[in-house]
Scaffold this active site. Structure first.
Site, PDB file in Angstrom:
ATOM      1  CG  ASP A 119      -4.288  -0.857  10.195  1.00 29.47           C
ATOM      2  OD1 ASP A 119      -3.412  -0.964  10.514  1.00 29.47           O
ATOM      3  OD2 ASP A 119      -4.361   0.238   9.620  1.00 29.47           O
ATOM      4  CB  CYS A 140      -1.445   0.082   1.405  1.00 30.60           C
ATOM      5  SG  CYS A 140      -2.318   1.284   1.189  1.00 30.60           S
TER       6      CYS A 140
END
Length: 216
Positions: free
Chosen positions: A140, A9
């Protein structure tokens, strides 16, 4: 060979795209939310057009207008939308309805989907993650400072059996990724800051990360 998918990412330069084209993770992420890695629609389109076939581009959003997110998917700038804010099932349902399916060949590299990110602080967050009507979950690390991307791990022992395939994020890097895969068996691992040096993607870190997973 590991079947765990790999997502890198926070791409924001053509150099970053060159790196991932060399080592071919399954997914890459373009951050459209406010962040030091934020990209514009124009830059994301330029990066996506330079991306090797078969790598799935994902857009990362935080509480952004659903029509704008859908437009990025329908323009084929991204194929998956990753939602890191307070987006609820109503938002997800509207996004799904707005994403056009026409002229899309149904193959793995042309998938279109919705990833809902859940920041994990306690067991209840894992239970909440199972309830979202999305294609994938991304787990996360909880932080009061940001919606994601703080580079810290959370207590993986809190992860119970998930109803949906999930991406494991939060402090994933080459030193802990194999432990993470063995311990929680995610659908995919998601790394960003752990593959950077001085705030920018590091080709050798990407190389070692991908190769370590693929040969495990």
């Amino acid at each position: 060979m590991s079947t765990t998918k790999i997502k890198i990412c926070g791409l924001r330069r053509l150099e970053d795209v060159k790196y991932v084209n060399n080592y071919k993770p399954d997914y890459v992420g373009f951050v459209f939310a406010k962040s030091k890695r934020q990209v514009t629609k124009e830059l994301a389109e330029k990066l996506k057009n330079a991306l090797a076939p078969g790598i799935i581009p994902v857009g990362v959003f935080v509480n952004q207008p659903v029509e704008w997110v859908a437009d990025l998917v329908n323009r084929d700038i991204i194929q998956c939308a990753q939602l890191h804010g307070d987006e609820d099932d109503e938002y997800i349902a509207k996004l799904r309805a707005l994403i056009s399916k026409k002229d899309i060949v149904s193959t793995p590299d042309r998938e279109r989907g919705i990833i809902k990110a859940v920041r994990v602080k306690e067991l209840a967050d894992i239970e909440r993650a199972n309830l979202y009507d999305c294609d994938y979950i991304l787990l996360d690390t909880f932080s009061v400072e940001c919606e994601g991307g703080n580079g810290k791990t959370f207590d993986w022992s809190m992860i119970k059996k998930m109803n949906k395939p999930f991406f494991l994020a939060g402090g994933i890097n080459e030193s802990n990724v194999l432990q993470a895969i063995e311990y929680v068996k995610p659908y995919a691992v998601d790394a960003s800051s752990g593959l950077e040096t001085d705030g920018y993607k590091d080709e050798m870190k990407i190389k070692r990360f991908v190769e370590k997973i693929r040969i495990a």
